[in-house]
Design a protein around this motif. Sequence first.
Motif, short mmCIF file in Angstrom:
data_model
loop_
_atom_site.label_atom_id
_atom_site.label_comp_id
_atom_site.label_asym_id
_atom_site.label_seq_id
_atom_site.Cartn_x
_atom_site.Cartn_y
_atom_site.Cartn_z
N VAL A 1 2.75 1.90 -3.41
CA VAL A 1 1.86 2.39 -4.48
C VAL A 1 1.53 3.87 -4.23
O VAL A 1 1.57 4.68 -5.15
CB VAL A 1 0.59 1.51 -4.58
CG1 VAL A 1 -0.46 2.17 -5.46
CG2 VAL A 1 0.95 0.13 -5.11
N ARG B 1 1.38 -3.71 -10.90
CA ARG B 1 -0.03 -4.06 -10.86
C ARG B 1 -0.89 -2.79 -10.88
O ARG B 1 -1.89 -2.70 -11.58
CB ARG B 1 -0.32 -4.84 -9.58
CG ARG B 1 -1.49 -5.75 -9.72
CD ARG B 1 -1.64 -6.56 -8.49
NE ARG B 1 -0.97 -7.85 -8.61
CZ ARG B 1 -1.24 -8.87 -7.84
NH1 ARG B 1 -2.11 -8.76 -6.88
NH2 ARG B 1 -0.63 -10.01 -8.01
N SER B 2 -0.45 -1.80 -10.11
CA SER B 2 -1.20 -0.55 -10.06
C SER B 2 -1.14 0.16 -11.43
O SER B 2 -2.14 0.73 -11.88
CB SER B 2 -0.61 0.31 -8.94
OG SER B 2 -0.82 1.64 -9.15
N GLU C 1 0.84 -1.20 0.00
CA GLU C 1 0.00 0.00 0.00
C GLU C 1 0.88 1.26 0.00
O GLU C 1 0.64 2.20 -0.76
CB GLU C 1 -0.90 -0.03 1.24
CG GLU C 1 -1.99 1.00 1.18
CD GLU C 1 -2.80 1.04 2.46
OE1 GLU C 1 -3.03 -0.02 3.07
OE2 GLU C 1 -3.18 2.15 2.84
N GLN D 1 -3.63 -1.38 -13.76
CA GLN D 1 -5.00 -0.91 -13.50
C GLN D 1 -5.22 0.49 -14.05
O GLN D 1 -6.28 0.83 -14.53
CB GLN D 1 -5.28 -0.90 -11.99
CG GLN D 1 -5.60 -2.27 -11.46
CD GLN D 1 -5.54 -2.31 -9.93
OE1 GLN D 1 -5.25 -1.31 -9.27
NE2 GLN D 1 -5.80 -3.49 -9.37
#
Length: 385
Positions: free
Chosen positions: A41, A80-81, A38, A84
């Motif tokens: 990111v 991954r972020s 968290e 998205q």
Amino acid sequence: MELQRVMRMNSGAGESSYANNSKIQGVIISRTKDIRREAVVEAYLCAAASSGTMSIADLGCSSGPNALLVVADIMEAIERSCLQLQSPPPDFHVLLNDLYWNDFNTVFRSLPEFYRARERLPDCGRCFFSAVPGSFYGRLFPGKSLQFVHSSSSLHWLSQVPEELQNGSPVSCLNKGKVYISKTSPWAVLNAYLKQFRRDLRLFLRCRSEEIVGGGRMVLALMDRRSPDLGMPEDCHLWELLAEALNDMASEGLVATEKIDTFNAPFYAPSLEELKQVVEEEGSFSITTIEHFEAGWDAVADHHSGGEDQHDTIDRENGAVHERRKSYARRMAMGVRAVLESMLKGHFGEGILDELFFRYGKLLESYYSANKPEVGNVVVAMVRN
Ligand SMILES: C[S@@+](CC[C@H](N)C(=O)[O-])C[C@H]1O[C@@H](n2cnc3c(N)ncnc32)[C@H](O)[C@@H]1O
């Protein structure tokens, strides 16, 4: 003794290496995964997305597989972020820090395999590694050059043994027969350790505050104390039993008592409140998350046995639980040896080590027959103000 020279995890990839005996530290890295992901990111979105480059530092990376495990996890979270957000991943600049005598070469030798594994992944950013040798209790990086800093299982090491406890001082005489804070340590000993920890952590935070950009993040995991009181057995059993093994050997003339009296570990496991207070007082960072957790050998067994621990009841009947505790004790002793060997060798000489860790393993075995094979840790995530 010059701490930076003797504070050295066992090098290489052999049986007694840190690389082979750092499973419990691997559990800590897994347990802190969500908080780290968290934070990284957030750091990417606030401080790196527009530039296309993300600089990440791991402080006290050592030489085992854990160093690259953390890095892979951090990069995957950002990639991954990006997926998205349908934006391209950044270039990663990964800075691996440890003291000068750390075995960086073992980490570098595993890089080709690391790069090959990444080539098989879709949509991954390019990564560039650098080693940054030096103490994290000083400046390591240029000003405002980092977006994310991580450190696991390292910050409980102090920059030095508290001065009040160094050879021959009146306070050090009060801690005779002990190698760290113990349940019988007087107030002056506790205070010396706490003062050194506060001084070191303030310096650490000040250095990082100069290196991390505004909005950048930092995640630190270190051993802690469950109880606000000092010297509780569950919090200091690793040192208490080491002192017991040394004193046993001294009673048989195998170790000089004076050597035990003059050894104090440059280590401090703070309580969550002590850690929080220093961060708040120093003022450069705001805490976003802070949590205590236990890291135990059961998690290592779970990981390797694919859930075998569900059969505890049956195991108990046939004595397998006892065998498992024995194995935890043996592995814990090996793990502590991989971390402390060079420091103990510098003070007590190499000759005592096999016998010392044999006895230490036996004491741990007995301790784990009545207590959980766990160590307390704290993880704290913070943002640069
Ligand atoms: C137990 S290892 C942890 C390694 C790795 N982060 C992990 O989780 O497996 C602790 C590391 O911290 C390093 N360390 C201790 N004090 C340090 C300092 N002042 N500056 C940089 N590294 C330090 C030690 O050399 C050691 O490699």
